[in-house]
Design a protein around this motif. Structure first.
Motif, PDB file in Angstrom:
ATOM      1  N   ALA A   3       0.835  -1.208   0.000  1.00 51.98           N
ATOM      2  CA  ALA A   3       0.000   0.000   0.000  1.00 51.98           C
ATOM      3  C   ALA A   3       0.864   1.250   0.000  1.00 51.98           C
ATOM      4  O   ALA A   3       2.001   1.241   0.458  1.00 51.98           O
ATOM      5  CB  ALA A   3      -0.908   0.009   1.217  1.00 51.98           C
ATOM      6  N   SER A   4       0.311   2.318  -0.518  1.00 55.36           N
ATOM      7  CA  SER A   4       0.981   3.620  -0.537  1.00 55.36           C
ATOM      8  C   SER A   4       0.142   4.625   0.227  1.00 55.36           C
ATOM      9  O   SER A   4      -1.084   4.605   0.149  1.00 55.36           O
ATOM     10  CB  SER A   4       1.132   4.123  -1.979  1.00 55.36           C
ATOM     11  N   GLY A   5       0.815   5.510   0.923  1.00 55.61           N
ATOM     12  CA  GLY A   5       0.120   6.617   1.560  1.00 55.61           C
ATOM     13  C   GLY A   5      -0.038   7.746   0.561  1.00 55.61           C
ATOM     14  O   GLY A   5       0.789   7.933  -0.320  1.00 55.61           O
ATOM     15  N   TRP A   6      -1.119   8.469   0.668  1.00 50.51           N
ATOM     16  CA  TRP A   6      -1.354   9.628  -0.195  1.00 50.51           C
ATOM     17  C   TRP A   6      -2.011  10.726   0.631  1.00 50.51           C
ATOM     18  O   TRP A   6      -2.640  10.467   1.649  1.00 50.51           O
ATOM     19  CB  TRP A   6      -2.218   9.274  -1.417  1.00 50.51           C
ATOM     20  N   SER A   7      -1.793  11.963   0.204  1.00 52.16           N
ATOM     21  CA  SER A   7      -2.417  13.098   0.894  1.00 52.16           C
ATOM     22  C   SER A   7      -2.564  14.261  -0.074  1.00 52.16           C
ATOM     23  O   SER A   7      -1.770  14.413  -1.002  1.00 52.16           O
ATOM     24  CB  SER A   7      -1.596  13.519   2.110  1.00 52.16           C
ATOM     25  N   TYR A   8      -3.593  15.058   0.177  1.00 49.65           N
ATOM     26  CA  TYR A   8      -3.916  16.196  -0.681  1.00 49.65           C
ATOM     27  C   TYR A   8      -4.511  17.310   0.178  1.00 49.65           C
ATOM     28  O   TYR A   8      -5.238  17.044   1.136  1.00 49.65           O
ATOM     29  CB  TYR A   8      -4.972  15.831  -1.732  1.00 49.65           C
ATOM     30  N   TYR A   9      -4.251  18.530  -0.210  1.00 50.45           N
ATOM     31  CA  TYR A   9      -4.888  19.709   0.381  1.00 50.45           C
ATOM     32  C   TYR A   9      -5.710  20.371  -0.712  1.00 50.45           C
ATOM     33  O   TYR A   9      -5.223  20.559  -1.833  1.00 50.45           O
ATOM     34  CB  TYR A   9      -3.853  20.710   0.885  1.00 50.45           C
ATOM     35  N   VAL A  10      -6.946  20.717  -0.402  1.00 51.88           N
ATOM     36  CA  VAL A  10      -7.797  21.436  -1.350  1.00 51.88           C
ATOM     37  C   VAL A  10      -8.422  22.622  -0.632  1.00 51.88           C
ATOM     38  O   VAL A  10      -8.530  22.628   0.601  1.00 51.88           O
ATOM     39  CB  VAL A  10      -8.898  20.531  -1.954  1.00 51.88           C
ATOM     40  N   ALA A  11      -8.840  23.599  -1.403  1.00 56.26           N
ATOM     41  CA  ALA A  11      -9.507  24.763  -0.819  1.00 56.26           C
ATOM     42  C   ALA A  11     -10.781  24.323  -0.098  1.00 56.26           C
ATOM     43  O   ALA A  11     -11.467  23.392  -0.529  1.00 56.26           O
ATOM     44  CB  ALA A  11      -9.845  25.782  -1.897  1.00 56.26           C
ATOM     45  N   TYR A  12     -11.082  24.999   0.993  1.00 58.49           N
ATOM     46  CA  TYR A  12     -12.267  24.653   1.773  1.00 58.49           C
ATOM     47  C   TYR A  12     -13.544  24.947   1.003  1.00 58.49           C
ATOM     48  O   TYR A  12     -13.674  25.949   0.309  1.00 58.49           O
ATOM     49  CB  TYR A  12     -12.304  25.427   3.096  1.00 58.49           C
ATOM     50  N   GLN A  13     -14.490  24.044   1.138  1.00 65.92           N
ATOM     51  CA  GLN A  13     -15.878  24.260   0.751  1.00 65.92           C
ATOM     52  C   GLN A  13     -16.709  23.429   1.725  1.00 65.92           C
ATOM     53  O   GLN A  13     -16.246  22.395   2.217  1.00 65.92           O
ATOM     54  CB  GLN A  13     -16.134  23.878  -0.702  1.00 65.92           C
ATOM     55  N   PRO A  14     -17.892  23.880   2.042  1.00 66.03           N
ATOM     56  CA  PRO A  14     -18.680  23.182   3.065  1.00 66.03           C
ATOM     57  C   PRO A  14     -19.126  21.776   2.672  1.00 66.03           C
ATOM     58  O   PRO A  14     -19.357  20.936   3.529  1.00 66.03           O
ATOM     59  CB  PRO A  14     -19.873  24.092   3.305  1.00 66.03           C
ATOM     60  N   ASP A  15     -19.228  21.490   1.384  1.00 64.02           N
ATOM     61  CA  ASP A  15     -19.669  20.183   0.910  1.00 64.02           C
ATOM     62  C   ASP A  15     -18.448  19.285   0.714  1.00 64.02           C
ATOM     63  O   ASP A  15     -17.785  19.330  -0.327  1.00 64.02           O
ATOM     64  CB  ASP A  15     -20.455  20.340  -0.387  1.00 64.02           C
ATOM     65  N   LEU A  16     -18.152  18.453   1.723  1.00 64.40           N
ATOM     66  CA  LEU A  16     -16.961  17.593   1.662  1.00 64.40           C
ATOM     67  C   LEU A  16     -17.050  16.582   0.530  1.00 64.40           C
ATOM     68  O   LEU A  16     -16.036  16.254  -0.098  1.00 64.40           O
ATOM     69  CB  LEU A  16     -16.758  16.888   2.998  1.00 64.40           C
ATOM     70  N   GLY A  17     -18.236  16.080   0.238  1.00 66.98           N
ATOM     71  CA  GLY A  17     -18.421  15.144  -0.866  1.00 66.98           C
ATOM     72  C   GLY A  17     -18.077  15.772  -2.202  1.00 66.98           C
ATOM     73  O   GLY A  17     -17.431  15.150  -3.051  1.00 66.98           O
ATOM     74  N   ARG A  18     -18.493  17.006  -2.375  1.00 65.39           N
ATOM     75  CA  ARG A  18     -18.174  17.713  -3.617  1.00 65.39           C
ATOM     76  C   ARG A  18     -16.678  17.969  -3.708  1.00 65.39           C
ATOM     77  O   ARG A  18     -16.079  17.825  -4.776  1.00 65.39           O
ATOM     78  CB  ARG A  18     -18.949  19.026  -3.683  1.00 65.39           C
ATOM     79  N   ALA A  19     -16.054  18.325  -2.583  1.00 65.07           N
ATOM     80  CA  ALA A  19     -14.603  18.539  -2.570  1.00 65.07           C
ATOM     81  C   ALA A  19     -13.876  17.254  -2.960  1.00 65.07           C
ATOM     82  O   ALA A  19     -12.914  17.284  -3.739  1.00 65.07           O
ATOM     83  CB  ALA A  19     -14.151  19.015  -1.192  1.00 65.07           C
ATOM     84  N   LEU A  20     -14.340  16.114  -2.446  1.00 71.30           N
ATOM     85  CA  LEU A  20     -13.750  14.833  -2.804  1.00 71.30           C
ATOM     86  C   LEU A  20     -13.915  14.564  -4.292  1.00 71.30           C
ATOM     87  O   LEU A  20     -12.953  14.181  -4.975  1.00 71.30           O
ATOM     88  CB  LEU A  20     -14.384  13.704  -1.982  1.00 71.30           C
ATOM     89  N   ASP A  21     -15.111  14.764  -4.819  1.00 70.73           N
ATOM     90  CA  ASP A  21     -15.361  14.528  -6.246  1.00 70.73           C
ATOM     91  C   ASP A  21     -14.484  15.408  -7.118  1.00 70.73           C
ATOM     92  O   ASP A  21     -13.918  14.947  -8.122  1.00 70.73           O
ATOM     93  CB  ASP A  21     -16.832  14.769  -6.582  1.00 70.73           C
TER      94      ASP A  21
END
Length: 148
Positions: A3-21
């Motif tokens: 397995a590999s670890g991964w990480s990402y930073y994205v701009a905040y938005q209240p809809d976490l599902g949309r941010a993931l998509d």
């Protein structure tokens, strides 16, 4: 491969599902994942001009289904409040977890090392809303482990 670890930073938005998509769309578009078909370690899908053009094409591959992409593409949805995390899901850090691991309710980038161990299972992800110095939400941190 393991397995590999991964990480990402994205701009905040209240809809976490949309941010993931949106993050998944960007990672796929940019080829920022490991493509199991050529099975070349140390290369990302962006190194191959003939890589899949859709996620449906990508996941049609038995090699990808077995090995994953070692990226956020290996998780597909957010865990709803009160739901138990399932394979391929992302679970938000709760306030109780933030308090227990970082000692604060409003996490910042400075607390990321304290919460990293909350992603302890393969093929699951976590996310945390991170705050700026004024205490306002500023970004979302996604992280996890996946791939075989």
């Amino acid at each position: 491969m393991g397995a590999s670890g991964w990480s990402y930073y994205v701009a905040y938005q209240p809809d976490l599902g949309r941010a993931l998509d949106e993050l998944r769309t960007r990672v796929f578009r940019d080829g920022d994942y490991w493509w199991a078909e050529p099975y070349e370690l140390g290369k990302s899908a962006s190194d191959f001009p003939d890589r899949p053009r859709t996620e449906q094409e990508l996941w049609a591959s038995e090699a990808v289904q077995e090995s994953g992409t070692h990226s956020i593409l290996d998780v597909h949805g957010m865990v709803a409040p009160g739901e138990k995390p399932g394979f391929g899901t992302v679970e938000p850090v709760t306030e109780a977890e933030a308090l227990a691991t970082a000692g604060v309710a409003k996490l910042t980038r400075a607390h990321v090392a304290a919460i990293d161990d909350l992603a302890s299972q393969r093929w699951f992800g976590r996310c945390a809303v991170l705050h700026d110095d004024a205490g306002s939400p500023s970004e979302i941190y996604f992280w996890g482990f996946s791939g075989d």
